[in-house]
Design a protein around this motif. Structure first.
Motif, PDB file in Angstrom:
ATOM      1  N   VAL A  91       5.052  -1.683   8.170  1.00 35.00           N
ATOM      2  CA  VAL A  91       4.774   0.152   9.109  1.00 35.00           C
ATOM      3  C   VAL A  91       3.402   0.442   9.428  1.00 35.00           C
ATOM      4  O   VAL A  91       2.737   0.745   8.804  1.00 35.00           O
ATOM      5  CB  VAL A  91       6.082   1.900   8.419  1.00 35.00           C
ATOM      6  CG1 VAL A  91       5.327   3.021   9.411  1.00 35.00           C
ATOM      7  CG2 VAL A  91       6.758   1.090   7.896  1.00 35.00           C
ATOM      8  N   ARG A  92       3.131   0.519  10.716  1.00 32.34           N
ATOM      9  CA  ARG A  92       1.254   0.911  11.178  1.00 32.34           C
ATOM     10  C   ARG A  92       1.443   2.039  10.595  1.00 32.34           C
ATOM     11  O   ARG A  92       2.403   3.093  11.654  1.00 32.34           O
ATOM     12  CB  ARG A  92       1.230   0.162  12.219  1.00 32.34           C
ATOM     13  CG  ARG A  92      -0.464   0.410  11.957  1.00 32.34           C
ATOM     14  CD  ARG A  92      -0.979  -0.177  13.990  1.00 32.34           C
ATOM     15  NE  ARG A  92      -1.585  -0.387  14.677  1.00 32.34           N
ATOM     16  CZ  ARG A  92      -2.458   1.575  15.177  1.00 32.34           C
ATOM     17  NH1 ARG A  92      -0.943   2.291  15.000  1.00 32.34           N
ATOM     18  NH2 ARG A  92      -3.621   1.566  14.818  1.00 32.34           N
ATOM     19  N   ILE A  93       0.785   2.420  10.597  1.00 29.57           N
ATOM     20  CA  ILE A  93       0.855   4.159  10.333  1.00 29.57           C
ATOM     21  C   ILE A  93      -1.060   4.743  10.734  1.00 29.57           C
ATOM     22  O   ILE A  93      -2.315   4.075   9.861  1.00 29.57           O
ATOM     23  CB  ILE A  93       0.244   5.202   8.408  1.00 29.57           C
ATOM     24  CG1 ILE A  93      -0.155   3.711   7.412  1.00 29.57           C
ATOM     25  CG2 ILE A  93       1.811   5.005   8.759  1.00 29.57           C
ATOM     26  CD1 ILE A  93      -0.665   4.536   6.243  1.00 29.57           C
ATOM     27  N   PRO A  94      -0.939   5.676  11.987  1.00 31.26           N
ATOM     28  CA  PRO A  94      -2.643   6.416  11.996  1.00 31.26           C
ATOM     29  C   PRO A  94      -2.981   6.890  11.525  1.00 31.26           C
ATOM     30  O   PRO A  94      -2.456   7.593   9.794  1.00 31.26           O
ATOM     31  CB  PRO A  94      -1.949   7.139  13.294  1.00 31.26           C
ATOM     32  CG  PRO A  94      -0.429   7.468  12.512  1.00 31.26           C
ATOM     33  CD  PRO A  94       0.222   6.696  11.679  1.00 31.26           C
ATOM     34  N   TYR A  95      -4.158   6.995  11.569  1.00 31.89           N
ATOM     35  CA  TYR A  95      -5.120   7.670   9.940  1.00 31.89           C
ATOM     36  C   TYR A  95      -5.404   8.958  10.523  1.00 31.89           C
ATOM     37  O   TYR A  95      -5.755   9.524  11.717  1.00 31.89           O
ATOM     38  CB  TYR A  95      -6.664   6.905   9.804  1.00 31.89           C
ATOM     39  CG  TYR A  95      -7.403   7.451   9.269  1.00 31.89           C
ATOM     40  CD1 TYR A  95      -8.108   7.320   8.312  1.00 31.89           C
ATOM     41  CD2 TYR A  95      -8.423   9.120   9.906  1.00 31.89           C
ATOM     42  CE1 TYR A  95      -8.809   8.178   7.042  1.00 31.89           C
ATOM     43  CE2 TYR A  95      -9.498   9.153   9.202  1.00 31.89           C
ATOM     44  CZ  TYR A  95      -9.722   9.219   8.091  1.00 31.89           C
ATOM     45  OH  TYR A  95     -10.026   9.819   7.045  1.00 31.89           O
ATOM     46  N   ASN A  96      -4.885   9.572   9.206  1.00 32.30           N
ATOM     47  CA  ASN A  96      -4.939  11.550   9.817  1.00 32.30           C
ATOM     48  C   ASN A  96      -6.388  12.233   8.654  1.00 32.30           C
ATOM     49  O   ASN A  96      -6.281  11.913   6.850  1.00 32.30           O
ATOM     50  CB  ASN A  96      -3.363  11.998   8.908  1.00 32.30           C
ATOM     51  CG  ASN A  96      -2.665  11.514  10.300  1.00 32.30           C
ATOM     52  OD1 ASN A  96      -2.690  11.392  10.879  1.00 32.30           O
ATOM     53  ND2 ASN A  96      -1.121  11.567   9.541  1.00 32.30           N
ATOM     54  N   GLU A 139       0.875  -1.188  -0.508  1.00 30.85           N
ATOM     55  CA  GLU A 139      -0.041   0.111  -0.033  1.00 30.85           C
ATOM     56  C   GLU A 139       0.953   1.228  -0.402  1.00 30.85           C
ATOM     57  O   GLU A 139       1.806   0.357   0.599  1.00 30.85           O
ATOM     58  CB  GLU A 139      -1.159  -0.110   1.096  1.00 30.85           C
ATOM     59  CG  GLU A 139       0.029  -0.150   2.128  1.00 30.85           C
ATOM     60  CD  GLU A 139      -1.196  -0.273   3.925  1.00 30.85           C
ATOM     61  OE1 GLU A 139      -1.839   0.779   3.800  1.00 30.85           O
ATOM     62  OE2 GLU A 139      -1.027  -0.793   4.623  1.00 30.85           O
ATOM     63  N   PRO A 140       0.913   2.089  -0.822  1.00 28.05           N
ATOM     64  CA  PRO A 140       1.088   3.143  -0.638  1.00 28.05           C
ATOM     65  C   PRO A 140       1.616   4.394   0.528  1.00 28.05           C
ATOM     66  O   PRO A 140       0.385   4.228   1.534  1.00 28.05           O
ATOM     67  CB  PRO A 140       0.798   4.374  -1.733  1.00 28.05           C
ATOM     68  CG  PRO A 140      -0.422   3.541  -2.591  1.00 28.05           C
ATOM     69  CD  PRO A 140      -0.483   2.546  -1.338  1.00 28.05           C
ATOM     70  N   LEU A 141       2.585   4.591   0.621  1.00 26.98           N
ATOM     71  CA  LEU A 141       3.209   5.283   2.344  1.00 26.98           C
ATOM     72  C   LEU A 141       3.428   6.451   2.161  1.00 26.98           C
ATOM     73  O   LEU A 141       2.629   7.163   2.929  1.00 26.98           O
ATOM     74  CB  LEU A 141       4.227   4.315   2.778  1.00 26.98           C
ATOM     75  CG  LEU A 141       4.057   4.481   3.733  1.00 26.98           C
ATOM     76  CD1 LEU A 141       3.120   4.295   5.494  1.00 26.98           C
ATOM     77  CD2 LEU A 141       5.322   3.341   4.665  1.00 26.98           C
ATOM     78  N   ASN A 142       4.257   6.955   1.081  1.00 28.33           N
ATOM     79  CA  ASN A 142       4.144   8.801   1.495  1.00 28.33           C
ATOM     80  C   ASN A 142       5.259   8.872  -0.065  1.00 28.33           C
ATOM     81  O   ASN A 142       5.239   7.284  -0.920  1.00 28.33           O
ATOM     82  CB  ASN A 142       4.651   9.050   2.316  1.00 28.33           C
ATOM     83  CG  ASN A 142       6.724   8.192   2.822  1.00 28.33           C
ATOM     84  OD1 ASN A 142       6.763   7.448   1.599  1.00 28.33           O
ATOM     85  ND2 ASN A 142       7.422   9.579   3.082  1.00 28.33           N
ATOM     86  N   PRO A 178     -12.366  12.835   1.334  1.00 35.24           N
ATOM     87  CA  PRO A 178     -11.311  12.081   0.345  1.00 35.24           C
ATOM     88  C   PRO A 178     -10.670  10.894   1.813  1.00 35.24           C
ATOM     89  O   PRO A 178     -10.536  11.425   2.938  1.00 35.24           O
ATOM     90  CB  PRO A 178     -10.103  13.056   0.109  1.00 35.24           C
ATOM     91  CG  PRO A 178     -10.563  14.658   0.208  1.00 35.24           C
ATOM     92  CD  PRO A 178     -11.956  14.181   1.159  1.00 35.24           C
ATOM     93  N   VAL A 179      -9.950   9.536   0.687  1.00 35.21           N
ATOM     94  CA  VAL A 179      -9.179   8.743   2.145  1.00 35.21           C
ATOM     95  C   VAL A 179      -8.458   8.851   2.591  1.00 35.21           C
ATOM     96  O   VAL A 179      -7.629   8.983   3.311  1.00 35.21           O
ATOM     97  CB  VAL A 179      -9.414   7.479   0.983  1.00 35.21           C
ATOM     98  CG1 VAL A 179      -8.907   6.293   1.851  1.00 35.21           C
ATOM     99  CG2 VAL A 179     -10.919   7.067   0.685  1.00 35.21           C
ATOM    100  N   SER A 180      -7.447   9.240   1.211  1.00 36.16           N
ATOM    101  CA  SER A 180      -6.034   9.748   1.187  1.00 36.16           C
ATOM    102  C   SER A 180      -5.367  10.873   1.267  1.00 36.16           C
ATOM    103  O   SER A 180      -5.493  11.224  -0.245  1.00 36.16           O
ATOM    104  CB  SER A 180      -5.088   8.731   1.530  1.00 36.16           C
ATOM    105  OG  SER A 180      -4.426   8.821   1.481  1.00 36.16           O
ATOM    106  N   SER A 181      -4.544  11.382   2.345  1.00 33.03           N
ATOM    107  CA  SER A 181      -4.127  12.989   1.343  1.00 33.03           C
ATOM    108  C   SER A 181      -3.051  12.410   0.408  1.00 33.03           C
ATOM    109  O   SER A 181      -2.251  12.615  -0.412  1.00 33.03           O
ATOM    110  CB  SER A 181      -3.152  13.833   2.405  1.00 33.03           C
ATOM    111  OG  SER A 181      -2.496  13.266   3.450  1.00 33.03           O
ATOM    112  N   LEU A 182      -2.772  11.116   0.951  1.00 38.18           N
ATOM    113  CA  LEU A 182      -1.091  10.659   0.010  1.00 38.18           C
ATOM    114  C   LEU A 182      -1.905  10.642  -1.403  1.00 38.18           C
ATOM    115  O   LEU A 182      -1.481  10.504  -2.518  1.00 38.18           O
ATOM    116  CB  LEU A 182      -0.601   9.249   0.079  1.00 38.18           C
ATOM    117  CG  LEU A 182      -0.022   8.942  -0.340  1.00 38.18           C
ATOM    118  CD1 LEU A 182       1.730   9.523  -0.622  1.00 38.18           C
ATOM    119  CD2 LEU A 182       0.475   7.676  -0.128  1.00 38.18           C
TER     120      LEU A 182
END
Length: 165
Positions: free
Chosen positions: A57-62, A12-15, A138-142
């Motif tokens: 890497v676990r990422i929190p929802y922003n 999954e895209p991370l950054n 939107p779901v993701s800023s990325l």
């Protein structure tokens, strides 16, 4: 030299990072290269365009902030009533603020000046102006950032790693 899409171990895209940071992750064996553009950094190291981390890497929802720029981007810089693309786009509240409409992703859209004035202090249904699409958060800023690169025609190899791109 370019940007690099960083994927989590789950693909999954991370950054998006710089090519220098990506090369450091590769050299430290914290990531693997999935895509490259053919340019070489070292004789046996091509310049990566997509890397995948070896550890998850676990990422929190922003939550994505509701800003003019983000609403314009979500709506493709076009009027949601008539489809106009161009200058002088405004933000319009589907349910006007004077009638209790809130500043939320589901109530704010992009509109051209002409449509915004024509709609006035009415709902789209009252004004006889159907929306081209239903506004959503939107779901993701990325995803915003990735789609900007894809819309500019660069980094097309990222498309297969992004759902809905």
């Amino acid at each position: 030299m370019g940007k690099v899409l960083v994927l989590n171990a789950s693909y999954e895209p991370l950054n998006i990072t710089s090519w220098r940071r990506a090369v450091i992750l590769l050299l430290k064996d914290k990531a693997e290269s999935l895509e490259h553009n053919g340019r070489m950094i070292l004789p046996d190291l091509p310049l990566p365009t997509v890397i995948r981390l070896r550890q998850y890497v676990r990422i929190p929802y922003n939550e994505i902030p509701l800003t003019r720029r983000n609403v314009l981007h979500r709506d493709g810089h076009s009027c949601q009533y008539c489809g106009y693309h161009g200058e002088n786009l405004t933000l319009d509240h589907i349910l006007p603020r004077s009638r209790g409409g809130a500043d939320t992703w589901e109530n704010v859209i992009t509109a051209c000046m002409r449509c915004n004035v024509h709609k006035g202090n009415r709902t789209p249904k009252e004004a006889g102006m159907p929306l081209m699409s239903t506004p959503r958060q939107p779901v993701s800023s990325l995803y915003f950032e990735i789609s900007r690169y894809l819309n500019q025609g660069s980094h097309q190899e990222w498309r297969k790693y992004v759902i809905g791109a």
